[in-house]
Design a protein around this motif. Structure first.
Motif, PDB file in Angstrom:
ATOM      1  N   ASP A   8       0.823  -1.213   0.000  1.00  0.00           N
ATOM      2  CA  ASP A   8       0.000   0.000   0.000  1.00  0.00           C
ATOM      3  C   ASP A   8       0.855   1.260   0.000  1.00  0.00           C
ATOM      4  N   SER A   9       2.169   1.106   0.201  1.00  0.00           N
ATOM      5  CA  SER A   9       3.087   2.234   0.029  1.00  0.00           C
ATOM      6  C   SER A   9       3.334   2.441  -1.464  1.00  0.00           C
ATOM      7  N   PRO A  10       3.145   3.655  -1.977  1.00  0.00           N
ATOM      8  CA  PRO A  10       3.392   3.886  -3.410  1.00  0.00           C
ATOM      9  C   PRO A  10       4.852   3.699  -3.786  1.00  0.00           C
ATOM     10  N   VAL A  15       8.512  -0.204  -6.881  1.00  0.00           N
ATOM     11  CA  VAL A  15       9.626  -1.152  -6.987  1.00  0.00           C
ATOM     12  C   VAL A  15       9.095  -2.545  -7.306  1.00  0.00           C
ATOM     13  N   ALA A  16       8.021  -2.951  -6.633  1.00  0.00           N
ATOM     14  CA  ALA A  16       7.453  -4.277  -6.858  1.00  0.00           C
ATOM     15  C   ALA A  16       6.947  -4.431  -8.291  1.00  0.00           C
ATOM     16  N   THR A  99       6.495  11.019  -7.181  1.00  0.00           N
ATOM     17  CA  THR A  99       6.936  10.602  -5.848  1.00  0.00           C
ATOM     18  C   THR A  99       6.853  11.750  -4.856  1.00  0.00           C
ATOM     19  N   GLY A 100       7.081  12.969  -5.325  1.00  0.00           N
ATOM     20  CA  GLY A 100       6.892  14.127  -4.455  1.00  0.00           C
ATOM     21  C   GLY A 100       5.445  14.278  -4.042  1.00  0.00           C
ATOM     22  N   ALA A 162       5.282   5.210 -11.591  1.00  0.00           N
ATOM     23  CA  ALA A 162       5.306   6.148 -10.465  1.00  0.00           C
ATOM     24  C   ALA A 162       4.002   6.924 -10.359  1.00  0.00           C
ATOM     25  N   VAL A 163       3.500   7.399 -11.491  1.00  0.00           N
ATOM     26  CA  VAL A 163       2.256   8.171 -11.473  1.00  0.00           C
ATOM     27  C   VAL A 163       1.088   7.301 -11.022  1.00  0.00           C
ATOM     28  N   ALA A 164       0.979   6.102 -11.573  1.00  0.00           N
ATOM     29  CA  ALA A 164      -0.140   5.237 -11.223  1.00  0.00           C
ATOM     30  C   ALA A 164      -0.114   4.852  -9.744  1.00  0.00           C
TER      31      ALA A 164
END
Length: 211
Positions: A8-10, A15-16, A99-100, A162-164
């Motif tokens: 649940d961490s973006p 990475v996954a 990510t920001g 990253a965006v998704a």
């Protein structure tokens, strides 16, 4: 390899997704930065995730650095960003915005969870809310400008991931700040990514109590 952190961490999830895309085998340890902080500290004294422990036992920290190492591992032909040039800079910029955005969403979530009543800072809440909203608006404009492309940079890349991942987290942590009707290009992008098997394989609904 061992991937530490919950999906649940973006940051963990991006990475996954890359690991899934590359077909790299790994053990997943869904440790919480709160409940399992001391276990994480053995690999990262900051007690932050993700941590990727390499086959050689080296703990890699911070999602961008981990992905850079994975790109090196799979080689330039398979890497999800070029090693140099304009396309790399464009991709890194989108990743940094995403990510920001996710980082601000995490900060805002902590403000709501860890502080109550008078202890909560209205100034900080307002600032994070503005940063999230304005970054979403910028990404919406830029994605809409590339509506003819299936993926952000033409080919599937770390920018798309990253965006998704950021959009899913913001949507679950702060649903009042997301509006698919207001940002249709981002909504379409997220739906396209979430439909991919590599995303479906590493999904976990946000569960704040488990953090």
């Amino acid at each position: 390899m061992i991937l530490i952190g919950q999906y649940d961490s973006p940051f963990v999830r991006r990475v996954a997704v890359a690991l899934q895309h590359y077909g790299l085998a790994y053990e997943h340890r869904p440790w919480s930065v709160w409940a399992d902080a001391e276990s994480i500290a053995r690999y990262n004294p900051l007690r932050r995730v993700p941590v990727l422990v390499t086959d050689g036992g080296e703990p890699l920290v911070e999602s961008a650095a981990i992905l850079d190492a994975l790109d090196d591992l799979v080689g330039p032909e398979r890497a999800l960003l070029p090693r140099s040039g304009e396309a790399r800079r464009a991709g890194l910029r989108v990743c940094a915005l995403a990510t920001g955005l996710a980082d601000k969403a995490v900060s805002l979530l902590y403000e709501h969870v860890l502080r109550t009543g008078d202890r909560r800072s209205p100034v900080w809440v307002e600032r994070c809310t503005a940063q999230i909203g304005e970054t979403l608006d910028l990404l919406e404009r830029e994605r809409a400008a590339r509506s003819g492309d299936t993926w952000w940079l033409g080919d599937f890349s770390h920018a798309d991931i990253a965006v998704a991942c950021a959009l899913r987290f913001v949507g679950e942590a702060h649903p009042a700040l997301t509006d698919a009707a207001k940002r249709p290009a981002l909504a379409a992008h997220a739906a396209r990514c979430e439909a991919l098997p590599v995303f479906a394989a590493v999904v976990q609904p946000l569960h704040v109590a488990a953090w």
